[in-house]
Design a protein around this motif. Structure first.
Motif, PDB file in Angstrom:
ATOM      1  N   PHE A   1      12.980  40.521  48.329  1.00 13.17           N
ATOM      2  CA  PHE A   1      13.466  41.690  49.063  1.00 13.17           C
ATOM      3  C   PHE A   1      12.664  42.940  48.695  1.00 13.17           C
ATOM      4  CE2 PHE A   1      16.090  45.510  49.371  1.00 13.17           C
ATOM      5  CZ  PHE A   1      16.439  45.465  50.710  1.00 13.17           C
ATOM      6  N   THR A   2      12.517  43.178  47.394  1.00 10.70           N
ATOM      7  CA  THR A   2      11.839  44.419  46.979  1.00 10.70           C
ATOM      8  C   THR A   2      10.364  44.405  47.371  1.00 10.70           C
ATOM      9  OG1 THR A   2      11.557  43.486  44.762  1.00 10.70           O
ATOM     10  CG2 THR A   2      13.414  44.954  45.066  1.00 10.70           C
ATOM     11  N   SER A   3       9.716  43.237  47.296  1.00 10.89           N
ATOM     12  CA  SER A   3       8.290  43.221  47.650  1.00 10.89           C
ATOM     13  C   SER A   3       8.094  43.318  49.164  1.00 10.89           C
ATOM     14  CB  SER A   3       7.586  41.992  47.077  1.00 10.89           C
ATOM     15  OG  SER A   3       8.152  40.835  47.630  1.00 10.89           O
ATOM     16  N   THR A   4       8.970  42.727  49.940  1.00 10.85           N
ATOM     17  CA  THR A   4       8.820  42.787  51.408  1.00 10.85           C
ATOM     18  C   THR A   4       9.065  44.205  51.925  1.00 10.85           C
ATOM     19  OG1 THR A   4       9.584  40.515  51.618  1.00 10.85           O
ATOM     20  CG2 THR A   4       9.675  41.865  53.612  1.00 10.85           C
ATOM     21  N   PHE A   5      10.098  44.842  51.401  1.00  7.58           N
ATOM     22  CA  PHE A   5      10.506  46.130  51.985  1.00  7.58           C
ATOM     23  C   PHE A   5      10.077  47.335  51.150  1.00  7.58           C
ATOM     24  CE2 PHE A   5      13.454  42.915  53.632  1.00  7.58           C
ATOM     25  CZ  PHE A   5      13.239  43.094  54.988  1.00  7.58           C
ATOM     26  N   GLY A   6       9.498  47.087  49.972  1.00  4.99           N
ATOM     27  CA  GLY A   6       9.065  48.198  49.137  1.00  4.99           C
ATOM     28  C   GLY A   6      10.224  49.082  48.696  1.00  4.99           C
ATOM     29  N   ILE A   7      11.379  48.459  48.515  1.00  2.60           N
ATOM     30  CA  ILE A   7      12.585  49.216  48.148  1.00  2.60           C
ATOM     31  C   ILE A   7      12.907  48.973  46.674  1.00  2.60           C
ATOM     32  CG2 ILE A   7      15.098  49.368  48.500  1.00  2.60           C
ATOM     33  CD1 ILE A   7      14.528  48.583  51.473  1.00  2.60           C
ATOM     34  N   ILE A   8      13.099  50.050  45.933  1.00  2.06           N
ATOM     35  CA  ILE A   8      13.510  49.905  44.535  1.00  2.06           C
ATOM     36  C   ILE A   8      15.036  49.946  44.493  1.00  2.06           C
ATOM     37  CG2 ILE A   8      13.467  51.002  42.252  1.00  2.06           C
ATOM     38  CD1 ILE A   8      10.654  52.093  43.117  1.00  2.06           C
ATOM     39  N   LEU A   9      15.620  48.910  43.927  1.00  2.47           N
ATOM     40  CA  LEU A   9      17.090  48.865  43.854  1.00  2.47           C
ATOM     41  C   LEU A   9      17.544  49.594  42.593  1.00  2.47           C
ATOM     42  CD1 LEU A   9      17.312  45.164  45.009  1.00  2.47           C
ATOM     43  CD2 LEU A   9      18.241  47.129  46.246  1.00  2.47           C
ATOM     44  N   PRO A  10      18.336  50.664  42.761  1.00  3.03           N
ATOM     45  CA  PRO A  10      18.735  51.463  41.593  1.00  3.03           C
ATOM     46  C   PRO A  10      19.542  50.656  40.578  1.00  3.03           C
ATOM     47  CG  PRO A  10      19.312  52.566  43.658  1.00  3.03           C
ATOM     48  CD  PRO A  10      18.897  51.168  44.014  1.00  3.03           C
ATOM     49  N   ASP A  11      19.410  51.017  39.317  1.00  3.79           N
ATOM     50  CA  ASP A  11      20.178  50.368  38.250  1.00  3.79           C
ATOM     51  C   ASP A  11      21.670  50.515  38.560  1.00  3.79           C
ATOM     52  OD1 ASP A  11      21.505  49.729  35.783  1.00  3.79           O
ATOM     53  OD2 ASP A  11      19.628  50.104  34.731  1.00  3.79           O
TER      54      ASP A  11
ATOM     55  N   LYS B   1       6.921  38.908  60.792  1.00  2.00           N
ATOM     56  CA  LYS B   1       7.729  37.765  60.355  1.00  2.00           C
ATOM     57  C   LYS B   1       8.494  38.144  59.084  1.00  2.00           C
ATOM     58  CE  LYS B   1       7.871  32.888  60.350  1.00  2.00           C
ATOM     59  NZ  LYS B   1       9.289  33.015  60.556  1.00  2.00           N
ATOM     60  N   PHE B   2       9.780  37.960  59.113  1.00  5.15           N
ATOM     61  CA  PHE B   2      10.611  38.220  57.930  1.00  5.15           C
ATOM     62  C   PHE B   2      11.298  36.925  57.514  1.00  5.15           C
ATOM     63  CE2 PHE B   2      10.176  42.357  59.945  1.00  5.15           C
ATOM     64  CZ  PHE B   2       9.893  43.170  58.861  1.00  5.15           C
ATOM     65  N   ALA B   3      11.728  36.892  56.259  1.00  5.06           N
ATOM     66  CA  ALA B   3      12.384  35.680  55.746  1.00  5.06           C
ATOM     67  C   ALA B   3      13.798  35.571  56.334  1.00  5.06           C
ATOM     68  CB  ALA B   3      12.450  35.745  54.225  1.00  5.06           C
ATOM     69  N   PRO B   4      14.313  34.347  56.433  1.00  2.12           N
ATOM     70  CA  PRO B   4      15.676  34.196  56.968  1.00  2.12           C
ATOM     71  C   PRO B   4      16.745  34.751  56.024  1.00  2.12           C
ATOM     72  CG  PRO B   4      14.772  32.063  56.306  1.00  2.12           C
ATOM     73  CD  PRO B   4      13.655  33.046  56.167  1.00  2.12           C
ATOM     74  N   ILE B   5      16.438  34.745  54.706  1.00  2.00           N
ATOM     75  CA  ILE B   5      17.447  35.175  53.727  1.00  2.00           C
ATOM     76  C   ILE B   5      16.796  36.040  52.650  1.00  2.00           C
ATOM     77  CG2 ILE B   5      19.154  34.411  52.012  1.00  2.00           C
ATOM     78  CD1 ILE B   5      19.353  31.753  53.555  1.00  2.00           C
ATOM     79  N   TYR B   6      17.458  37.139  52.316  1.00  2.00           N
ATOM     80  CA  TYR B   6      17.038  37.986  51.189  1.00  2.00           C
ATOM     81  C   TYR B   6      18.235  38.202  50.260  1.00  2.00           C
ATOM     82  CZ  TYR B   6      12.902  39.229  53.961  1.00  2.00           C
ATOM     83  OH  TYR B   6      11.737  39.182  54.685  1.00  2.00           O
ATOM     84  N   HIS B   7      17.932  38.551  49.033  1.00  2.00           N
ATOM     85  CA  HIS B   7      18.980  38.898  48.068  1.00  2.00           C
ATOM     86  C   HIS B   7      18.919  40.387  47.744  1.00  2.00           C
ATOM     87  CE1 HIS B   7      19.299  34.524  46.325  1.00  2.00           C
ATOM     88  NE2 HIS B   7      19.831  34.657  47.532  1.00  2.00           N
ATOM     89  N   ILE B   8      20.070  41.038  47.761  1.00  2.00           N
ATOM     90  CA  ILE B   8      20.154  42.455  47.369  1.00  2.00           C
ATOM     91  C   ILE B   8      21.250  42.617  46.319  1.00  2.00           C
ATOM     92  CG2 ILE B   8      20.492  44.847  48.106  1.00  2.00           C
ATOM     93  CD1 ILE B   8      19.963  44.060  50.968  1.00  2.00           C
ATOM     94  N   VAL B   9      20.868  42.911  45.089  1.00  7.67           N
ATOM     95  CA  VAL B   9      21.842  43.297  44.053  1.00  7.67           C
ATOM     96  C   VAL B   9      21.248  44.474  43.283  1.00  7.67           C
ATOM     97  CG1 VAL B   9      23.068  41.103  43.788  1.00  7.67           C
ATOM     98  CG2 VAL B   9      20.945  41.473  42.528  1.00  7.67           C
TER      99      VAL B   9
END
Ligand SMILES: NC(=O)c1ccc[n+]([C@@H]2O[C@H](COP(=O)([O-])OP(=O)(O)OC[C@H]3O[C@@H](n4cnc5c(N)ncnc54)[C@H](OP(=O)(O)O)[C@@H]3O)[C@@H](O)[C@H]2O)c1
Length: 300
Positions: A269-279, A211-219
């Protein structure tokens, strides 16, 4: 091999997606306005996707992104591209039983909140572009197909129309430029957005039962910045001497208002996918290096 159909080809995000390698076996097919004009063929979108060959997911990287034009003369085209076209894409994906991934914007918020906007915060578009993008979100959600919507903001890339390129072009032309000092945001470098988006979509495609959320934020990672300070950083990084003068949004009087606070909260977003968004500051340096504009990070 996973086959993803991408709407958009020469835009900032589509170009970055084409240059992204995430290590898994993913093949992207890009459909730009030349191959299939979504406005002219709005009633054929559903059939186009249904009849397309092997497809495991669709990403919509296309949009009507001229915010000021949408406000004053592009309303109809903005509505078709940002609201009606994604609905047809979602319907076709639902019929095919494949996920649909869509990209939206901070402009669906009013910008009056103190602190970063979470995905479930109340939408209240600040301009007509935001109205069309929010309607796109709503129509997609009413279709109830698999997939998610990814909101982003202040995207910049080596090519294309974006704030960084606009400021550099103005600085090349004028000794002083006036920039608003009351709009706060978190930018993102298009290659970082593309990387994060593809990693997330690959995970979602590979785990259809999850199950994934309907909306995520990526910045971008790092701290938010006001446009005025952002422009000063662009000048410093590019080694340009142009004077930057602060003005208010009211003085600037753009045809379409922008959110005073466009900062998006990426924690889900980062906790669900374990992705670190670069500075995003590193992206800025890289972009200006690529464009032969120095890429210095002095004064940081
Ligand atoms: N740029 C930002 O700062 C920003 C901020 C928040 C959210 N977003 C969202 O991020 C997503 C990607 O934005 P971007 O910056 O990559 O946009 P962009 O550079 O303006 O690219 C727009 C894309 O839409 C396609 N397109 C435009 N009109 C079309 C038509 N009539 N038929 C078919 N395709 C058409 C273009 O096709 P071609 O490939 O043929 O040129 C292009 O690929 C969008 O959903 C946007 O709303 C962007």
């Amino acid at each position: 091999m996973t086959n993803i159909l991408v709407f958009g080809k020469n835009g900032q995000l589509a170009t970055a997606l084409a240059n992204t390698r995430i290590g898994t076996e993913i093949k992207l097919d890009f459909i730009g306005s030349f191959e299939f004009n979504l406005i002219e063929h709005i009633s054929d979108i559903y059939r186009y996707i249904i009849n397309y060959g092997q497809v495991d997911a669709v990403i919509n990287a296309s949009a009507y992104t001229n915010v000021d034009k949408a406000e004053i003369q592009g309303a109809e085209h903005a509505w078709i591209l940002n609201a009606l076209a994604p609905e047809q894409m979602a319907r076709a994906c639902k019929t095919r039983g494949i996920p649909f991934f869509h990209v939206s914007t901070d402009s669906i918020f009013s910008g009056t909140k103190t602190g970063a906007y979470r995905p479930d915060d109340k939408a209240d578009p600040v301009n007509f572009y935001g109205v069309t993008k929010l309607e796109g979100e709503r129509l997609i959600q009413s279709v109830n197909c698999a997939g998610s919507i990814f909101r982003t903001s202040w995207v910049f890339s080596d090519t294309g129309h974006n704030f960084v390129n606009a400021m550099v072009a103005l600085a090349d032309k004028y000794p002083e430029i006036k920039v608003v000092n009351d709009q706060l945001g978190l930018p993102i470098y298009a290659p970082d957005l593309a990387q994060a988006l593809l990693q997330a979509t690959a995970k979602m495609i590979a785990n259809p039962a999850q199950k994934f959320a309907p909306i995520y934020h990526i910045v971008g990672g790092g701290k938010p910045i006001f446009r005025y300070e952002f422009t000063k950083l662009i000048m410093r990084t590019a080694g340009l001497q142009t004077k930057i003068a602060p003005i208010s949004s009211a003085q600037f009087a753009a045809p379409a208002p922008r959110p005073a606070n466009a900062v998006l909260d990426t924690r889900s977003f980062t906790s669900t996918f374990g992705i670190i968004l670069p500075d995003w500051r590193l992206g800025l340096k890289q972009m200006l290096l690529n464009n032969g504009k120095g890429g210095k990070l002095n004064g940081q």
